[in-house]
Design an enzyme around this catalytic site. Structure first.
Site, PDB file in Angstrom:
ATOM      1  N   ASP A  99      45.692  46.860  47.880  1.00 23.57           N
ATOM      2  CA  ASP A  99      45.494  45.555  47.252  1.00 23.57           C
ATOM      3  C   ASP A  99      45.987  44.495  48.238  1.00 23.57           C
ATOM      4  O   ASP A  99      47.079  44.617  48.783  1.00 23.57           O
ATOM      5  CB  ASP A  99      46.321  45.487  45.954  1.00 23.57           C
ATOM      6  N   ASP A 201      42.683  40.292  45.904  1.00 23.34           N
ATOM      7  CA  ASP A 201      43.099  39.665  44.653  1.00 23.34           C
ATOM      8  C   ASP A 201      42.568  38.231  44.548  1.00 23.34           C
ATOM      9  O   ASP A 201      42.632  37.463  45.519  1.00 23.34           O
ATOM     10  CB  ASP A 201      44.637  39.655  44.631  1.00 23.34           C
ATOM     11  N   GLU A 268      37.940  40.566  44.102  1.00 24.29           N
ATOM     12  CA  GLU A 268      38.126  40.258  42.680  1.00 24.29           C
ATOM     13  C   GLU A 268      37.587  38.858  42.442  1.00 24.29           C
ATOM     14  O   GLU A 268      38.151  37.869  42.912  1.00 24.29           O
ATOM     15  CB  GLU A 268      39.606  40.319  42.262  1.00 24.29           C
ATOM     16  N   HIS A 333      43.720  46.907  35.235  1.00 19.91           N
ATOM     17  CA  HIS A 333      45.074  46.651  34.723  1.00 19.91           C
ATOM     18  C   HIS A 333      45.215  45.299  34.033  1.00 19.91           C
ATOM     19  O   HIS A 333      46.288  44.970  33.556  1.00 19.91           O
ATOM     20  CB  HIS A 333      46.077  46.762  35.881  1.00 19.91           C
ATOM     21  N   ASP A 334      44.155  44.513  34.014  1.00 23.87           N
ATOM     22  CA  ASP A 334      44.212  43.186  33.398  1.00 23.87           C
ATOM     23  C   ASP A 334      43.494  43.099  32.058  1.00 23.87           C
ATOM     24  O   ASP A 334      43.626  42.096  31.361  1.00 23.87           O
ATOM     25  CB  ASP A 334      43.573  42.142  34.347  1.00 23.87           C
TER      26      ASP A 334
END
Ligand code: GLC
Ligand code: MG
Length: 536
Positions: A99, A201, A268, A333-334
């Site tokens: 990430d 990200d 993302e 994970h969000d």
């Protein structure tokens, strides 16, 4: 095999490192734990593992607030532990994706500590500092994605700094060439250590309006919704300057690609379809110079109806620039987990959908055993989003609970006390039990992954949307003379597939129900909520 084959034809598996496997009994997952579970990923059949942030961090946003980009947080291990990973992955034919968090650092990062020191310091311009508005308030009306103003006042220097997320996550100034170079050097640091790519990200956030204009109100906003949607993020996201940055970033990564393996950027991006497509970075000559995989999150937001998903797939396929690689994501994970969004039965259909569509699938750890969101009592809440905007259902702890490996204490996740509570069903829903059960979600995932790997029609073939009536989502995937048809029955009743859609004899090569396979003569009847892949 082409250098791009792994990320175009393969499957990505997301590990949330705190919750995957603990190795030292502190209740927090770590790198040695991940290493121990690589064989499981091979058994599952995925091709690449993406690990959410593992760098030193005060953990205000669980690793998305980074205080040193070029080291490992002691909770996750050491740089030596990390260095074992690329080779361990390579030995198993797995790719390793990290990430990369370029929009903001931690407020404890040395760059920011220096930046907030007396104003004349050389790092001042590395972050976004502005004078107060005439009334002393924040310089603009921008709001943080976690609620509240996107500006925090710094008493010592009399200015505000911008933060798209927590005040502990100050935004870097991507207009500053030194910042860009320092961040590209971070990419090189990890590329030299052998990583195969990055998930970037909030890529669309990096550049903010040069004139610091106020964002307009969002006319569609209703009270009770995510507070950050109150304004349209016109001047804070997806600025035109982003396009050059994406190309620069890609060049940095490309320089490390070899003839047999390309390095990849996965962006993302929460943007409308046509804006998402811009991040492929198409040049007038038709080259694609941006991120190879701009994350396509549409299945996460979609109302779970055949007609709706049919529309999404058609529009996405139609919008892709020539030569662009599609991709699909079911969870992360969000966002709430698929099993909680649609239920266990429909989650089986969702697995078949994800693994038979054209484009790189990304799986979220635990979805392959049907893990669901775990309600977290207020006293145990960890996620800063829930703390900032409580009670709106926006908190992300429920989808971050420890992986359920076995019936051993704490589900085999830790010898200690897990940092976040386990799901109540861990003793009956875990990898160990599902392994031996042909009806389990895990066995279904394994069957579908193996099928996708063995069938060029599925991992690299063409896609053609078919019409099988309102409740059945249907499409064909083909390569050479091989043609597979996928039929997903979203209805709770039996559905007979039109005689004109299929030949009179087909072979069922996969079903979401156990025990169904082999030749079918005459009409094909789908069971309630059944999905099948048939060969003709
Ligand atoms: C991304 C991450 C999320 C994080 C945020 C700020 O959306 O996926 O978990 O909180 O960025 O870095
Ligand atoms: Mg640990």
């Amino acid at each position: 095999m082409s250098a791009d084959a792994w990320w175009k034809n393969g499957i990505v598996y997301q590990v949330y490192p705190r919750s995957f496997q603990d190795s030292d009994g502190d209740g927090i997952g770590d790198l040695r734990g991940i290493q121990k579970r690589l064989d499981y990923l091979v058994e599952l059949g995925v091709d690449a593992v993406w690990i959410s942030p593992i760098y030193p961090s005060p953990m205000a946003d669980f690793g998305y607030d980074i205080s040193d980009y070029c080291d490992i947080d002691p909770r996750f291990g050491t740089l030596d532990d990390f260095d074992a990973l690329p080779a361990e992955c390579r030995a198993r034919g797995l790719k390793l994706v990290l990430d990369f968090v370029p929009n903001h650092t931690s407020d404890q990062h040395p760059w920011f500590l220096q930046s907030r020191a007396p104003r004349e310091n050389p790092k001042r311009d590395w972050y976004l500092w502005r004078d107060p508005a005439p009334d002393g308030g924040p310089p603009t009306n921008w709001i943080s994605n976690f609620g509240g103003p996107a500006w925090t006042f710094d008493e010592a220097t009399g200015q505000y700094y911008a933060h798209s997320f927590l005040k502990e996550q100050p935004d870097l100034n991507w207009r500053n060439p030194e910042v860009r170079e320092a961040m590209y050097e971070v990419l090189r640091f990890w590329l030299r250590r052998g990583v195969d790519g990055f998930r970037v990200d909030v890529l669309y956030h990096l550049v903010k309006d040069r004139l610091f204009r106020n964002n307009p109100p969002n006319p569609a906003f209703k009270p009770g919704q995510d507070p950050s949607h109150r304004l349209l993020p016109l001047y804070t996201t997806d600025r035109p300057e982003m396009q050059d940055i994406v190309v620069e970033m890609r060049r940095v990564v490309d320089a490390f690609s070899s003839e047999d393996s390309a390095r990849v950027l996965i962006g993302e991006l929460h943007l409308p379809l046509e804006r998402l497509m811009a991040y492929y970075g198409r040049t007038p000559e038709g080259m694609l110079e941006g991120v190879q995989l701009p994350f396509n999150f549409q299945l996460i937001a979609a109302p779970w109806h055949a007609a709706e998903i049919d529309r999404i797939v058609r529009n996405y396929e139609a919008a892709l620039p020539h030569g662009a690689a599609p991709n699909w994501v079911l969870g992360n994970h969000d966002k709430p987990r698929i099993a909680s969004r649609v239920g266990q039965e429909r989650a089986r259909l969702a697995a078949m959908l994800l693994l038979t569509l054209r484009g790189t699938p990304t799986l979220y750890y635990g979805d392959e055993i049907g893990m669901a969101d775990v309600p977290i009592p207020p006293a145990e809440v960890q996620d800063p989003f829930e703390k900032n905007a409580p009670g709106l259902g926006l908190g992300r702890d429920p989808q971050r609970t420890p992986m359920q490996w076995s019936r051993a204490p704490a589900a085999g996740f830790t010898q200690g006390r897990p940092w976040l509570r386990l799901a109540d069903d861990w003793a009956t829903r875990n990898v160990e039990l599902q392994r031996g059960d042909p009806d389990s979600m895990l066995s279904l995932y394994q069957r579908l992954i193996a099928l996708r790997r063995n069938e060029p029609a599925l991992h690299e073939g063409r896609h053609e949307q078919l019409d099988a009536g309102p409740d059945v989502l249907a499409y064909a995937r083909s390569a050479g003379t091989r043609r597979l048809v996928v039929l997903l029955n979203f209805a709770e009743t039996e559905m007979t597939v039109h005689a004109d859609l299929l030949p009179t004899e087909v072979v069922v090569v996969a079903s979401t129900l156990a025990g169904r396979s082999g030749a079918v003569q005459g009409e094909l009847v789908l069971q309630p909520l059944e999905g099948v892949v048939v060969a003709q």
